[in-house]
Scaffold this active site. Structure first.
Site, PDB file in Angstrom:
ATOM      1  N   GLY A  45       0.775  -1.237   0.000  1.00  0.00           N
ATOM      2  CA  GLY A  45       0.000   0.000   0.000  1.00  0.00           C
ATOM      3  C   GLY A  45       0.805   1.284   0.000  1.00  0.00           C
ATOM      4  N   TRP A  97       2.375   2.971  -2.436  1.00  0.00           N
ATOM      5  CA  TRP A  97       2.004   3.906  -3.503  1.00  0.00           C
ATOM      6  C   TRP A  97       0.577   4.408  -3.309  1.00  0.00           C
ATOM      7  CZ3 TRP A  97       4.077   3.378  -9.118  1.00  0.00           C
ATOM      8  CH2 TRP A  97       5.476   3.390  -9.098  1.00  0.00           C
ATOM      9  N   ASP A 144      -4.112  -5.926  -6.173  1.00  0.00           N
ATOM     10  CA  ASP A 144      -2.921  -6.752  -5.995  1.00  0.00           C
ATOM     11  C   ASP A 144      -3.364  -8.185  -5.749  1.00  0.00           C
ATOM     12  OD1 ASP A 144       0.261  -5.931  -5.158  1.00  0.00           O
ATOM     13  OD2 ASP A 144      -0.389  -7.972  -4.720  1.00  0.00           O
ATOM     14  N   LYS A 192       6.759   0.265 -13.420  1.00  0.00           N
ATOM     15  CA  LYS A 192       8.076  -0.328 -13.178  1.00  0.00           C
ATOM     16  C   LYS A 192       8.374  -1.328 -14.286  1.00  0.00           C
ATOM     17  CE  LYS A 192       8.671  -3.000  -9.488  1.00  0.00           C
ATOM     18  NZ  LYS A 192       8.922  -3.174  -8.048  1.00  0.00           N
TER      19      LYS A 192
END
Length: 209
Positions: free
Chosen positions: A60, A62, A80, A161
């Site tokens: 959590g 971000w 997620d 990413k």
């Protein structure tokens, strides 16, 4: 069972990591928060009132940063495969993003309102073997880009990413066709030994019919 030298070394680095210590002090759930904070400080991608989707959100870090920046008028949907403790005003969807049913839940949560920003800190469980890890990592990146295409409003932005390796150049070339500007950065808070980078994509051009 005795810990390996590798795992003990990682634990020592983790405990002594200044960003880990700072996260504990600042109340963030992970050191990853500082990667997004650094990106935000330089590029101001997140603004009050935005609609945002956060992929690979657990634990959590971000989502905490984003929720505070968009404020009460904004909307944040996080997802997620792992559990994530609740964050006020954040809609969390737990499940495997690669499965159609979970993707459908995300799309349902987004609804008819397109989003301003998609952020992704997703990464597969790494084996340490690039030949195994890179295809898994690129698959997640490709799925995230596909989702961004479906839910971003024209002019929207995308942060993800990505790891340098096989498939990286092709992915970058594809993203450049879809966004006005692409920039690669490696935040100071990324570990020096990590191959991770972040792709910042500005100005989504919209879906071609």
């Amino acid at each position: 069972m005795a810990r390996s030298k590798t795992s003990l070394g990682w634990l020592k680095r983790h405990v002594n990591d200044p960003y880990v210590k700072q996260a504990q002090k600042d109340g963030y759930r992970s050191r990853a928060s500082y990667k997004l904070l650094e990106i935000q400080e330089k590029y101001k991608l997140i603004r009050p009132g935005m609609n945002v989707v956060d992929l690979g959100a657990a634990p959590g870090g971000w989502s905490q940063v984003t929720s505070r920046l968009i404020g009460g008028q904004g909307r944040l949907i996080a997802s997620d495969i792992l559990e994530m403790d609740s964050i006020p005003d954040v809609t969390f969807i737990q499940g495997d993003f690669t499965e159609d049913a979970v993707l459908a839940q995300i799309l349902e949560a987004v609804g008819n309102s397109q989003v301003d920003l998609v952020i992704s800190d997703m990464a597969p469980n790494m084996s340490g073997t690039p030949e195994v890890d890179m295809p898994k990592a690129m698959f997640l990146c490709e799925l995230a880009l596909d989702l961004a295409e479906r839910i971003l409003k024209p002019g929207g932005n995308f942060v993800i990413k990505i790891f340098q390796g096989e498939g990286f150049d092709t992915y970058l070339k594809d993203a450049r066709k879809k966004f006005d500007k692409i920039q690669m950065i490696k935040p100071d808070s990324s570990r020096g030994s990590s191959r991770e980078q972040y792709m910042l994509a500005w100005g989504y051009r919209g879906r071609s019919e």
